[in-house]
Design a protein around this motif. Structure first.
Motif, PDB file in Angstrom:
ATOM      1  N   ALA A 186       0.843  -1.199   0.000  1.00 42.76           N
ATOM      2  CA  ALA A 186       0.000   0.000   0.000  1.00 42.76           C
ATOM      3  C   ALA A 186       0.874   1.243   0.000  1.00 42.76           C
ATOM      4  N   VAL A 187       0.387   2.281  -0.681  1.00 50.13           N
ATOM      5  CA  VAL A 187       1.034   3.591  -0.692  1.00 50.13           C
ATOM      6  C   VAL A 187       0.140   4.546   0.090  1.00 50.13           C
ATOM      7  N   VAL A 188       0.727   5.249   1.051  1.00 48.43           N
ATOM      8  CA  VAL A 188      -0.005   6.227   1.861  1.00 48.43           C
ATOM      9  C   VAL A 188       0.544   7.616   1.539  1.00 48.43           C
ATOM     10  N   VAL A 189      -0.326   8.498   1.059  1.00 46.15           N
ATOM     11  CA  VAL A 189       0.066   9.857   0.670  1.00 46.15           C
ATOM     12  C   VAL A 189      -0.537  10.826   1.682  1.00 46.15           C
ATOM     13  N   ALA A 190       0.319  11.478   2.473  1.00 45.61           N
ATOM     14  CA  ALA A 190      -0.146  12.291   3.607  1.00 45.61           C
ATOM     15  C   ALA A 190      -0.262  13.772   3.258  1.00 45.61           C
ATOM     16  N   GLY A 191      -0.989  14.084   2.199  1.00 43.79           N
ATOM     17  CA  GLY A 191      -1.390  15.456   1.946  1.00 43.79           C
ATOM     18  C   GLY A 191      -0.467  16.291   1.084  1.00 43.79           C
ATOM     19  N   ASP A 192      -1.012  17.463   0.683  1.00 38.37           N
ATOM     20  CA  ASP A 192      -0.368  18.404  -0.234  1.00 38.37           C
ATOM     21  C   ASP A 192       0.043  17.713  -1.529  1.00 38.37           C
ATOM     22  N   VAL A 193      -0.939  17.041  -2.102  1.00 41.04           N
ATOM     23  CA  VAL A 193      -0.743  16.411  -3.409  1.00 41.04           C
ATOM     24  C   VAL A 193      -0.571  17.507  -4.467  1.00 41.04           C
ATOM     25  N   TYR A 194      -1.469  18.481  -4.427  1.00 44.91           N
ATOM     26  CA  TYR A 194      -1.351  19.651  -5.293  1.00 44.91           C
ATOM     27  C   TYR A 194      -0.689  20.790  -4.526  1.00 44.91           C
ATOM     28  N   ASP A 195      -0.280  21.817  -5.276  1.00 42.25           N
ATOM     29  CA  ASP A 195       0.344  22.974  -4.628  1.00 42.25           C
ATOM     30  C   ASP A 195      -0.670  24.049  -4.277  1.00 42.25           C
ATOM     31  N   ARG A 196      -1.841  24.003  -4.882  1.00 42.71           N
ATOM     32  CA  ARG A 196      -2.869  24.984  -4.555  1.00 42.71           C
ATOM     33  C   ARG A 196      -4.248  24.382  -4.776  1.00 42.71           C
ATOM     34  N   ALA A 197      -5.251  25.077  -4.237  1.00 45.11           N
ATOM     35  CA  ALA A 197      -6.611  24.532  -4.244  1.00 45.11           C
ATOM     36  C   ALA A 197      -7.138  24.311  -5.662  1.00 45.11           C
TER      37      ALA A 197
END
Length: 399
Positions: free
Chosen positions: A42-53
């Motif tokens: 499993a890959v867990v991505v803990a936020g800020d995938v994009y740089d802005r909304a």
């Protein structure tokens, strides 16, 4: 189970005007390769995938592509950070394919994603906390019919992790087979070392939460700080060992990060929690960052030539600004991103302070008031300044 922890991709971000999408794509290719090579469950991505909304179209396409590729070979749990729009990132989450879980709702913090092991059994619980904006989460996480929580990161994070522990305790009472638990959280934990490129998340003058609120799970996959680092967490009352780490960003997003060793975190989980120590897997380095400081003769000579392939911040220290400074420096260092002239101190009286990306916005405002009026703002005036700064920050974040 083998978990790969990553965060703070900031897809769509630039570095002093340089488009980084190509380098970000290189990292995502590297990430998909690791999943196959290391048999990641499993890959867990803990936020800020994009740089802005509201990210650029190419960043949206890039995320869509990598999630498709990852979901074909492993399970994915993703949660938004303070740069993301939780609503936009979470759109269609209930329609996504098996194995791809986007957790963007505050209401779901106490309900885990149940990851399956290679035999189809329950391998791990992942509780995903999106970035908890205190102004919103203090209402959503309050007891039904009760007063809102205190307006602080500590209060809302403690309330969310209390829900996590209550659910986990109930599951472990019901099932004698101990299943390891992971908490994914996007926040600033006391003891973490920040850099220049994380957006300020202070509320009421405080931006951090105590590490103790994270106790009770086996591994905490943290996002927000861009330097890979471990955060010490005391054992829980029942002796549970909690390992907490920031994976850091995959690329350097400011010169303050030039000495970071960017990485992802490979975590082995067993019935008793984290097995051994997490392994840091180096991320590809598209181009090194460097600081070069010296006289014009030095930076356009051997000193500068040694950094011809790097992204460079150049500071020239001659008393007089050399003619055609930028063009002549770029002849030697074509990837120079910042070129400054900083003459030596001539013993003058204290002058205005230099404001940089690393400057504390609140201190800058207080300094401005003091410079204009000749006296520092009092407590009431500081409170007005804090409120104004926080209001400005909220306008940058989409609901």
């Amino acid at each position: 189970m083998r978990i790969l922890h990553t965060s703070d991709w900031h897809l769509g971000r630039t570095l002093h005007g340089v488009d980084l999408l190509g380098h970000q794509a290189e990292f995502l290719d590297h990430l998909v390769g690791i999943v196959g090579e290391r048999e990641v469950d499993a890959v867990v991505v803990a936020g800020d995938v994009y740089d802005r909304a509201i990210p650029p179209v190419e960043a949206v396409r890039m995320l869509s592509d990598v999630l498709r590729r990852l979901a074909e070979v492993t399970q994915v749990v993703l949660t938004p950070g303070n740069h993301d729009s939780a609503t936009r990132l979470g759109f269609g989450a209930e329609l996504m394919r098996d194995g791809l879980h986007v957790r963007a709702s505050v209401a779901d913090v106490g309900t885990p994603v149940v990851l399956r092991d290679r035999d189809g059994g329950v391998g791990a619980y992942v509780y995903a906390l999106p970035y908890l904006d205190p102004d919103d989460a203090r209402h959503r996480l309050a007891e039904p019919g009760g007063e809102p929580l205190a307006r602080s990161h500590e209060a809302v994070t403690a309330a969310a992790t209390a829900r996590v522990r209550a659910d986990l305790d109930a599951r472990r009472v019901a099932d004698p087979a101990r299943v390891p638990a992971v908490l994914a959280a996007h926040t600033f934990v006391v003891g973490g070392e920040a850099s220049e490129s994380e957006r300020d998340i202070r509320v009421g003058g405080v931006d951090s939460v105590p590490a103790g609120v994270l106790r009770g799970v086996d591994y905490v996959a943290l996002g927000h700080l861009h330097g890979p680092q471990r955060v010490p967490v005391a054992d829980g009352p029942d002796g549970t060992r909690t390992v907490a780490r920031y994976s850091g960003s995959p690329l350097a997003y400011s010169f303050s990060e030039k000495d970071h060793r960017k990485s992802t975190v490979l975590v082995e989980l067993g019935p008793d929690g984290v097995v051994g120590e997490p392994e840091l897997l180096p991320a590809p380095v598209p181009r090194r960052l460097a600081d070069v400081r010296g006289t014009f003769h030095e930076v356009t000579g051997a000193l500068g030539a040694a950094h011809a392939a790097d992204w460079v911040r150049v500071t020239v220290t001659d008393e007089q600004r050399p003619e055609h400074l930028v063009a002549r420096v770029k002849d030697v260092m074509p990837h120079a991103l910042v070129i400054l002239h900083d003459p030596p101190d001539r013993g003058s009286a204290s002058g205005p302070r230099t404001v940089t990306a690393a400057s504390d916005p609140f201190d800058v405002c207080c300094g401005f008031v003091e410079h204009v009026r000749g006296g520092a703002p009092d407590d009431a005036e500081q409170a007005v300044l804090r409120d104004a700064l926080e209001a400005a920050q909220r306008t940058e974040v989409s609901a």
